[in-house]
Design a protein around this motif. Structure first.
Motif, mmCIF file in Angstrom:
data_model
loop_
_atom_site.group_PDB
_atom_site.id
_atom_site.type_symbol
_atom_site.label_atom_id
_atom_site.label_comp_id
_atom_site.label_asym_id
_atom_site.label_seq_id
_atom_site.Cartn_x
_atom_site.Cartn_y
_atom_site.Cartn_z
ATOM 1 N N GLU A 132 0.823 -1.205 0.000
ATOM 2 C CA GLU A 132 0.000 0.000 0.000
ATOM 3 C C GLU A 132 0.860 1.259 0.000
ATOM 4 O O GLU A 132 2.033 1.242 0.376
ATOM 5 C CB GLU A 132 -0.918 -0.002 1.224
ATOM 6 C CG GLU A 132 -1.880 -1.173 1.290
ATOM 7 C CD GLU A 132 -2.902 -1.132 0.170
ATOM 8 O OE1 GLU A 132 -3.278 -0.010 -0.238
ATOM 9 O OE2 GLU A 132 -3.319 -2.205 -0.290
ATOM 10 N N ALA A 133 0.235 2.362 -0.389
ATOM 11 C CA ALA A 133 0.908 3.660 -0.318
ATOM 12 C C ALA A 133 1.143 4.037 1.140
ATOM 13 O O ALA A 133 0.372 3.654 2.019
ATOM 14 C CB ALA A 133 0.064 4.718 -1.016
ATOM 15 N N GLU A 150 3.729 5.666 -4.374
ATOM 16 C CA GLU A 150 2.595 4.921 -4.920
ATOM 17 C C GLU A 150 2.394 3.571 -4.242
ATOM 18 O O GLU A 150 1.310 2.991 -4.323
ATOM 19 C CB GLU A 150 2.782 4.705 -6.434
ATOM 20 C CG GLU A 150 2.713 5.979 -7.245
ATOM 21 C CD GLU A 150 3.997 6.798 -7.184
ATOM 22 O OE1 GLU A 150 3.984 7.968 -7.600
ATOM 23 O OE2 GLU A 150 5.030 6.265 -6.711
ATOM 24 N N GLY A 151 3.405 3.061 -3.591
ATOM 25 C CA GLY A 151 3.300 1.763 -2.928
ATOM 26 C C GLY A 151 4.634 1.372 -2.324
ATOM 27 O O GLY A 151 5.642 1.265 -3.035
ATOM 28 N N PHE A 177 16.294 4.524 -7.184
ATOM 29 C CA PHE A 177 15.309 3.451 -7.165
ATOM 30 C C PHE A 177 14.372 3.516 -8.358
ATOM 31 O O PHE A 177 13.849 4.589 -8.698
ATOM 32 C CB PHE A 177 14.494 3.521 -5.869
ATOM 33 C CG PHE A 177 15.320 3.306 -4.641
ATOM 34 C CD1 PHE A 177 15.692 2.032 -4.251
ATOM 35 C CD2 PHE A 177 15.741 4.383 -3.877
ATOM 36 C CE1 PHE A 177 16.470 1.829 -3.116
ATOM 37 C CE2 PHE A 177 16.507 4.199 -2.745
ATOM 38 C CZ PHE A 177 16.878 2.915 -2.362
ATOM 39 N N ASP A 178 14.172 2.370 -8.973
ATOM 40 C CA ASP A 178 13.158 2.224 -10.015
ATOM 41 C C ASP A 178 11.827 2.098 -9.283
ATOM 42 O O ASP A 178 11.312 1.010 -9.051
ATOM 43 C CB ASP A 178 13.457 0.981 -10.852
ATOM 44 C CG ASP A 178 12.583 0.878 -12.084
ATOM 45 O OD1 ASP A 178 11.602 1.637 -12.178
ATOM 46 O OD2 ASP A 178 12.861 0.030 -12.944
ATOM 47 N N ALA A 179 11.265 3.245 -8.901
ATOM 48 C CA ALA A 179 10.143 3.270 -7.965
ATOM 49 C C ALA A 179 8.780 3.302 -8.639
ATOM 50 O O ALA A 179 7.772 2.984 -8.022
ATOM 51 C CB ALA A 179 10.270 4.470 -7.026
ATOM 52 N N VAL A 180 8.744 3.703 -9.904
ATOM 53 C CA VAL A 180 7.466 3.891 -10.592
ATOM 54 C C VAL A 180 7.428 2.980 -11.808
ATOM 55 O O VAL A 180 8.441 2.773 -12.481
ATOM 56 C CB VAL A 180 7.288 5.359 -11.026
ATOM 57 C CG1 VAL A 180 5.930 5.572 -11.682
ATOM 58 C CG2 VAL A 180 7.456 6.282 -9.837
#
Length: 388
Positions: A132-133, A150-151, A177-180
């Motif tokens: 979860e966010a 976003e999570g 970070f490859d966050a999205v």
């Protein structure tokens, strides 16, 4: 100075035979460094978090046209995560399978936007597991709530992400970070990927506290004396509840429900009094205690001393810890806890922190000189006592 040639960092995820799940896929994050880190040192640092981390393929050097070409290595961290590199902080636009043969004209600025001065990057490939966010308004000292807005990562990815932030903090590096989710499955197209990567450069000074793990026990009087050499106003922490003498046992007797004679009640009183006298006359050994220094600005420094079964991964299984370990936890706690838990605290807190860092280090040095053992920070990395 010998020129060092590196392979461009891959944009698309390389395959390392990681154990995946139906809901997870591979994702790659980056550690950006301004200076070279020896592979042996890098392995040890990862072992401080994951004891079984080991090189499967060491980075290899070879002489090419008067320069040193460094071929990326593979450090197995777990069944689901590997560290590989080092790489040049540029991304190859070709598929990952062709990365090794990419030429200089096949490269472009990496969408992670590595900081100016970055000389090389290491890649961490793990399993993408998001939940979860984050809940708004909570503390975010590591910046993960901002990065993974976003999570938040969970399970294996969370373990690896927090380790990467800790390593960046220890080395004075940056984590990317490859966050999205990328806007396109064609991962080598970077025109719209500028918001795909989010970065953090943790402040090494934020890791103030130190923990000494030792097999030497200092009794309270000796510990207080050692601490007062550094900070004369250190005192014992107050006990939680002062003892006010034996309780009246008659409050446990419900005579309306129990048929007791006056002699029986008197006998119960005498037995209770005898038990209390024996408890007062018998010295119970102290198994844990604390010391505290209270500053005028409201900040405090504490020294908590007691046995522990929870050791950092780097110390699990060492011979001297088999008979039991004493933990000397030396901590700084500022008055404004909300400010303390921000990713970037106020200037005033950071200015005060500089002073308290030295106090914590002085106390650590004093206790280490009396106990030996190993010194760790809160991230689980061991520190050389000579650097105090």
């Amino acid at each position: 100075m010998t020129e060092l040639r590196l392979t461009p960092a891959p944009l698309s995820t390389q395959m390392f035979g990681l154990e995946t799940t139906s809901s997870g896929r591979e994702v790659t994050h980056f550690l950006a460094l301004q200076e070279y880190v020896d592979p042996v040192d890098l392995e040890f640092l990862w072992q401080c978090r994951f004891p079984r981390a080991a090189w499967e393929v060491l980075p290899a050097e070879r002489q090419v046209d008067g320069a040193v070409e460094l071929t990326p290595g593979v450090l197995r961290v777990s069944a689901r995560s590997v560290v590989h590199g080092p790489y040049l902080p540029l991304a190859s636009l070709v598929d990952a399978a062709d990365t090794m043969s990419a030429s200089s004209q096949d490269t472009a600025p990496h969408p992670a936007r590595f900081a100016h001065g970055t000389s090389m990057v290491w890649a961490l490939t793990t399993i993408r597991e998001r939940g979860e966010a984050p809940v708004p308004g909570g503390g975010d000292r590591d910046g993960l709530a901002r990065i993974f807005a976003e999570g938040l990562p969970t399970r294996e990815e969370l373990r690896q992400v927090t380790a990467l932030v800790a390593l960046a903090r220890y080395l004075g590096a940056s984590a990317h970070f490859d966050a999205v989710e990328p806007p396109s499955t064609r991962m080598y197209r970077i025109e719209n990927d500028q918001e795909r990567y989010r970065s953090i450069t943790p402040d090494p000074a934020a890791n103030v506290d130190r923990i000494i793990y030792s097999d030497v026990w200092l009794d309270p009087a000796a510990a207080l004396r050692i601490a007062q050499i550094t900070l004369p106003s250190v005192q014992f922490m107050p006990t939680e509840v002062p003892w006010e003498g034996p309780e009246d046992p008659s409050r446990f007797l419900y005579r309306e429900h129990m048929d007791l004679t006056a002699e029986q009640i008197e006998s119960i009183h005498e037995a209770a009094d005898q038990h209390d006298r024996e408890a007062l006359e018998t010295a119970n050994p102290v198994s844990a205690f604390g010391l505290v220094f209270e500053a005028r600005d409201g900040d405090i420094i504490t020294v908590e001393i007691g046995g522990t079964d929870e050791l950092p991964p780097a110390l699990q299984g060492v011979d001297w810890a088999a008979a039991g370990v004493i933990e000397y936890r030396i901590s700084w706690v500022p008055q404004d806890l909300e400010d303390w838990h921000r990713e970037i605290p106020s200037f005033d807190l950071r200015k005060r922190r500089t002073r308290y860092i030295q106090m914590v280090r002085d106390l650590t040095k004093a206790f280490y000189s009396a106990t030996s053992g190993e010194i760790s920070d809160l991230d689980g990395f061991l520190h050389d006592p000579a650097q105090l």
